[in-house]
Design an enzyme around this catalytic site. Structure first.
Site, PDB file in Angstrom:
ATOM      1  N   GLN A 291       2.870  10.073   1.268  1.00  0.00           N
ATOM      2  CA  GLN A 291       4.080   9.434   1.203  1.00  0.00           C
ATOM      3  C   GLN A 291       5.054   9.973   0.292  1.00  0.00           C
ATOM      4  O   GLN A 291       6.161   9.494   0.115  1.00  0.00           O
ATOM      5  CB  GLN A 291       3.938   7.892   1.241  1.00  0.00           C
ATOM      6  CG  GLN A 291       3.404   7.289   2.649  1.00  0.00           C
ATOM      7  CD  GLN A 291       3.281   6.033   2.621  1.00  0.00           C
ATOM      8  OE1 GLN A 291       2.530   5.175   2.087  1.00  0.00           O
ATOM      9  NE2 GLN A 291       4.549   5.236   3.074  1.00  0.00           N
TER      10      GLN A 291
ATOM     11  N   LEU B  75       6.594   1.419   4.115  1.00  0.00           N
ATOM     12  CA  LEU B  75       7.474   1.866   3.179  1.00  0.00           C
ATOM     13  C   LEU B  75       8.182   3.222   3.582  1.00  0.00           C
ATOM     14  O   LEU B  75       9.502   3.609   3.392  1.00  0.00           O
ATOM     15  CB  LEU B  75       6.890   2.361   1.825  1.00  0.00           C
ATOM     16  CG  LEU B  75       6.480   0.915   1.170  1.00  0.00           C
ATOM     17  CD1 LEU B  75       5.856   1.291  -0.283  1.00  0.00           C
ATOM     18  CD2 LEU B  75       7.835  -0.064   0.976  1.00  0.00           C
TER      19      LEU B  75
ATOM     20  N   GLY C  68       0.828  -1.203   0.084  1.00  0.00           N
ATOM     21  CA  GLY C  68      -0.065  -0.143   0.014  1.00  0.00           C
ATOM     22  C   GLY C  68       0.797   1.130  -0.054  1.00  0.00           C
ATOM     23  O   GLY C  68       2.132   1.311   0.473  1.00  0.00           O
TER      24      GLY C  68
HETATM   25 NI    NI Z   1       2.491   3.137   5.530  1.00  0.00          NI
END
Ligand code: NI
Length: 158
Positions: A51, A89, A46
């Site tokens: 991000q 991540l 995901g």
């Molecule tokens: Ni995350």
């Protein structure tokens, strides 16, 4: 499609509340395409727009059944509980135990602005909760009840 740099934990943009997507246009489609490629290359399940530095309410998820795109997602129902490992991540090398609902139902729009409902359990429910939390500036490390130690991480690798 292009790879976009993934911001890491200490970046203040990850702590902001993202704004709703208003235009379901080529710019959004390019962003989603780039997010899918970025998630894929980073071997993630995901990725949320903040991000990659874009403070808009858009996420992509792929738990192995093909990509799902959620625009302006809102969790409208949840049921049960699960406790399991989670990573992100934006927090490379970190893993923690996080309690999440076992099943969630989310309402969202697709890239063309079509409304839909999606219900997911187990890993899908976890991914939906994790990615939606990014849109409100929350990281899994904030809600983990236990962060895996180096010893525990080594055991996982074995
Ligand atoms: Ni995350």
């Amino acid at each position: 499609m292009a790879y976009r740099e993934i911001l890491t934990e200490d970046n203040p943009r990850l702590r902001k509340v993202s704004r709703p997507v208003e235009n379901f246009d080529k710019k959004l489609h390019d962003l989603l395409d780039d997010m899918l490629e970025t998630m894929d290359r980073a071997n993630g399940v995901g990725l949320a727009a903040p991000q990659v530095g874009i403070l808009r309410r858009a996420v992509v998820i792929d738990i192995g059944d093909g990509p799902v795109e959620l625009i302006n997602p809102r969790i409208i129902a949840q049921e049960g509980e699960q406790d399991g490992q989670e990573g992100c991540l934006s927090c490379p090398g970190k893993w923690g135990m996080v309690k999440r609902p076992y099943t969630v139902t989310v309402e969202a729009y697709d890239r063309d602005g079509q409304y839909f409902l999606l219900t997911g359990s187990e890993l899908m429910a976890r991914a939906i909760c994790h990615e939606c939390a990014h849109l409100d500036g929350e990281l899994f490390v904030d809600v983990a009840h236990h962060m895996l130690t180096e010893e525990e991480l080594e055991e996982l690798e074995d």
